[in-house]
Scaffold this active site. Structure first.
Site, PDB file in Angstrom:
ATOM      1  N   HIS A 155     -13.412 -38.391   9.515  1.00 15.23           N
ATOM      2  CA  HIS A 155     -14.200 -37.416   9.902  1.00 15.23           C
ATOM      3  C   HIS A 155     -16.028 -38.006   9.007  1.00 15.23           C
ATOM      4  O   HIS A 155     -15.883 -38.192   7.978  1.00 15.23           O
ATOM      5  CB  HIS A 155     -14.025 -36.235   9.345  1.00 15.23           C
ATOM      6  CG  HIS A 155     -14.859 -34.887   9.835  1.00 15.23           C
ATOM      7  ND1 HIS A 155     -15.004 -34.580  11.419  1.00 15.23           N
ATOM      8  CD2 HIS A 155     -15.441 -34.148   9.317  1.00 15.23           C
ATOM      9  CE1 HIS A 155     -15.562 -34.157  11.338  1.00 15.23           C
ATOM     10  NE2 HIS A 155     -15.786 -33.470  10.300  1.00 15.23           N
ATOM     11  N   ASP A 202     -11.003 -21.714  15.257  1.00 17.40           N
ATOM     12  CA  ASP A 202     -12.653 -22.476  14.643  1.00 17.40           C
ATOM     13  C   ASP A 202     -13.757 -22.303  16.083  1.00 17.40           C
ATOM     14  O   ASP A 202     -14.745 -22.728  15.323  1.00 17.40           O
ATOM     15  CB  ASP A 202     -12.047 -24.198  14.023  1.00 17.40           C
ATOM     16  CG  ASP A 202     -13.948 -24.159  13.747  1.00 17.40           C
ATOM     17  OD1 ASP A 202     -13.412 -24.286  12.885  1.00 17.40           O
ATOM     18  OD2 ASP A 202     -13.749 -25.337  14.115  1.00 17.40           O
ATOM     19  N   ARG A 222     -21.106 -19.193  13.930  1.00 16.94           N
ATOM     20  CA  ARG A 222     -21.789 -19.280  12.294  1.00 16.94           C
ATOM     21  C   ARG A 222     -23.282 -20.264  13.351  1.00 16.94           C
ATOM     22  O   ARG A 222     -23.787 -19.933  12.817  1.00 16.94           O
ATOM     23  CB  ARG A 222     -21.081 -20.924  11.824  1.00 16.94           C
ATOM     24  CG  ARG A 222     -19.616 -19.370  11.505  1.00 16.94           C
ATOM     25  CD  ARG A 222     -18.650 -20.650  10.681  1.00 16.94           C
ATOM     26  NE  ARG A 222     -19.521 -21.546   9.737  1.00 16.94           N
ATOM     27  CZ  ARG A 222     -19.607 -22.705   9.794  1.00 16.94           C
ATOM     28  NH1 ARG A 222     -18.067 -23.626  10.712  1.00 16.94           N
ATOM     29  NH2 ARG A 222     -20.146 -24.096   9.510  1.00 16.94           N
ATOM     30  N   SER A 256     -13.185 -25.707   8.619  1.00 21.18           N
ATOM     31  CA  SER A 256     -13.766 -25.296  10.284  1.00 21.18           C
ATOM     32  C   SER A 256     -13.062 -28.003  10.354  1.00 21.18           C
ATOM     33  O   SER A 256     -12.316 -27.136  10.683  1.00 21.18           O
ATOM     34  CB  SER A 256     -14.968 -25.528  10.418  1.00 21.18           C
ATOM     35  OG  SER A 256     -15.334 -26.042  11.168  1.00 21.18           O
ATOM     36  N   LYS A 282      -9.009 -28.865  11.732  1.00 21.68           N
ATOM     37  CA  LYS A 282      -9.091 -29.237  12.708  1.00 21.68           C
ATOM     38  C   LYS A 282      -8.198 -31.094  12.719  1.00 21.68           C
ATOM     39  O   LYS A 282      -7.402 -31.236  13.901  1.00 21.68           O
ATOM     40  CB  LYS A 282     -10.384 -29.470  13.897  1.00 21.68           C
ATOM     41  CG  LYS A 282     -10.960 -28.253  14.678  1.00 21.68           C
ATOM     42  CD  LYS A 282     -12.078 -28.806  14.841  1.00 21.68           C
ATOM     43  CE  LYS A 282     -13.544 -28.354  14.007  1.00 21.68           C
ATOM     44  NZ  LYS A 282     -14.803 -28.099  14.061  1.00 21.68           N
TER      45      LYS A 282
HETATM   46  N1  URA Z   1     -18.535 -29.812  11.751  1.00 23.79           N
HETATM   47  C1  URA Z   1     -17.540 -28.732  11.954  1.00 23.79           C
HETATM   48  O1  URA Z   1     -16.979 -29.341  12.336  1.00 23.79           O
HETATM   49  N2  URA Z   1     -16.843 -28.017  11.360  1.00 23.79           N
HETATM   50  C2  URA Z   1     -18.743 -26.964  10.604  1.00 23.79           C
HETATM   51  O2  URA Z   1     -18.093 -26.048  10.462  1.00 23.79           O
HETATM   52  C3  URA Z   1     -19.190 -28.304  10.113  1.00 23.79           C
HETATM   53  C4  URA Z   1     -19.470 -29.659  11.161  1.00 23.79           C
END
Ligand code: URA
Length: 428
Positions: A86, A165, A172, A187, A191
């Site tokens: 990621h 999320d 957000r 967040s 995932k």
């Molecule tokens: N990427 C995400 O998945 N969540 C965040 O809060 C910021 C970047």
């Protein structure tokens, strides 16, 4: 139904720098997901978290509650190790494209759930959608079948994964609360943990083109995420990498696919190759494979073979011509000297304004739009030499893109050296 807690009490606790209990956190995430906490209340709580922070126990519980809001995937039936990467997002960051097939060459399955771009950072799915026929949406069964057959998949996350999320992130985004380390870490990690990968390598970007502009913040984010992953039983490591200048020579969609294919063919810009190879080594080591030579697999065509099969499996034609922007304009070097700065944020904003990115989730992107760089920091340039090509289908966008680039280029007298370290640190 009477509720276990009162949202206003929870907001006040965080506003006054208190600690939320596990039961309060579980209730908050659940109540917000089912609509029992209003958006304005959650926005106030997010702002209190942004300003006053959360301790590690709170972040860990918040993450667990978000995972529990949806399904968890399970790849154990594949019978091979899984690894995912990621990136916290940057300009010209196309690394996922060559990386996923490269890692799969060595028998490690790569379930890469990716997103679309919002704002100046590009989205992997937007890039891949410039390939004719390619489709981002796969069912869980299709994803499993592709992981078993091809070994790598890059697709959209299904709606069942961490739905809390999804709702929270959208809120957000419009309330100035994206940049809170506890909220970003939970967040991303909710995932990734729900996705069920066995190991995870995080590429935490630092610099003007990243969420985290300074190294101390990026380090805190990386350490928080590594701790969350490790506690959840996912072998997690993070690299801190430089995002003060774009990665590679392209920022856009189709032009980033083109550059990724160059890397898969054994060429491409050295920074993209270096980061791809290093992340592949980290992913393979995390998955228990220690004797692999990823650089060689880029040279000898094995990674390209997996790429072709991965694109075809999702309906794409890897040999089709990619879309090309209808209009282009050149930006020239203003002076002689060494290019010491080429600002990532400015190039990202320019590519976005040219049509490569979107301002709202509903917007579409132009496949051919973006910025092609002709020089990178460290290069000698001469006044009047082409530095960048701006690409778009809508030429009325050139002026705003040029505005974004006004202070992007720094040229110093001969002999000057840019600060250029690509990989800053490793956190495990
Ligand atoms: N990427 C995400 O998945 N969540 C965040 O809060 C910021 C970047």
């Amino acid at each position: 139904m009477s509720e276990q807690f009162d949202a206003v009490d929870i907001i006040r606790t965080k506003r006054d720098r208190g600690t939320l209990s596990p039961a309060q956190i579980d209730w908050t995430i659940d109540a917000y997901t089912r609509g029992a906490i209003a958006d304005e209340q959650m926005a106030a709580l997010n702002m209190a978290i942004l300003l006053n922070g959360m301790d590690r126990t709170e972040i860990s519980r918040w993450t667990a509650a978000m995972i529990a809001s949806g399904e968890r995937m399970d790849f154990s039936a594949l019978g091979k190790p899984t690894s995912d990467k990621h990136s916290t997002g940057g300009v010209g960051d196309k690394i996922t494209l060559p990386l996923a097939p490269l890692v799969a060459v060595f028998g490690v399955a790569v379930p890469q759930l990716s997103g679309r771009g919002l704002g100046h950072t590009g989205g992997t799915l937007d890039k891949l959608e410039s390939i004719p026929g390619w489709r981002a949406q796969l069912s869980n069964d299709e994803m499993m079948a592709q992981l078993a057959g091809v070994g790598a998949v890059i697709c959209a996350a299904g709606a069942g994964l961490a739905p809390a999320d999804r709702k929270l992130y959208a809120l957000r985004d419009v309330t100035g609360t994206v940049e809170a380390i506890p909220l970003i870490a939970s967040s991303i990690m909710s995932k990734k943990i729900a996705e069920g990968t066995g190991s995870l390598v995080l590429d935490v970007k630092v610099g003007s083109g990243a969420f985290m502009k300074d190294e101390a913040q990026a380090r805190e984010l990386a350490e928080t995420m590594v701790a969350l992953g490790t506690d959840a039983g996912v072998k997690t490591v993070a690299l801190l990498t430089n995002m003060s200048t774009p990665l590679g020579l392209t920022a856009g969609n189709a032009i980033e696919v083109e550059e990724s294919v160059e890397v898969l063919a054994g060429g491409g810009p050295e920074d993209v190759v270096e980061l791809t190879v290093r992340l592949a080594e980290e992913m393979l080591a995390a998955a228990g494979v220690h004797d692999a030579d990823p650089r060689q697999a880029l040279q000898d065509g094995r990674a390209m073979d997996v790429w072709n099969r991965m694109i075809e499996a999702q309906g794409g034609d890897p040999r089709a011509e990619l879309p090309v922007a209808r209009e282009s304009e050149t930006v020239y070097a203003p002076a002689d000297g060494v290019l010491v700065g080429l600002d990532a944020l400015a190039v990202g904003v320019a590519a976005w304004r040219l049509g490569a990115g979107r301002a709202r989730k509903e917007d579409s992107v132009q496949a051919g739009a973006g910025v092609r760089l002709h020089a990178k920091p460290g290069a000698m340039v001469r006044a009047g030499e082409p530095l960048m090509t701006l690409l778009t289908d809508t030429p009325e966008k050139f002026d705003r893109a040029r505005e974004a680039l006004e202070t992007a280029v720094v040229i110093a007298p001969e002999g000057a050296r840019p600060a250029q370290q690509l990989i800053i640190d490793r956190i495990a």
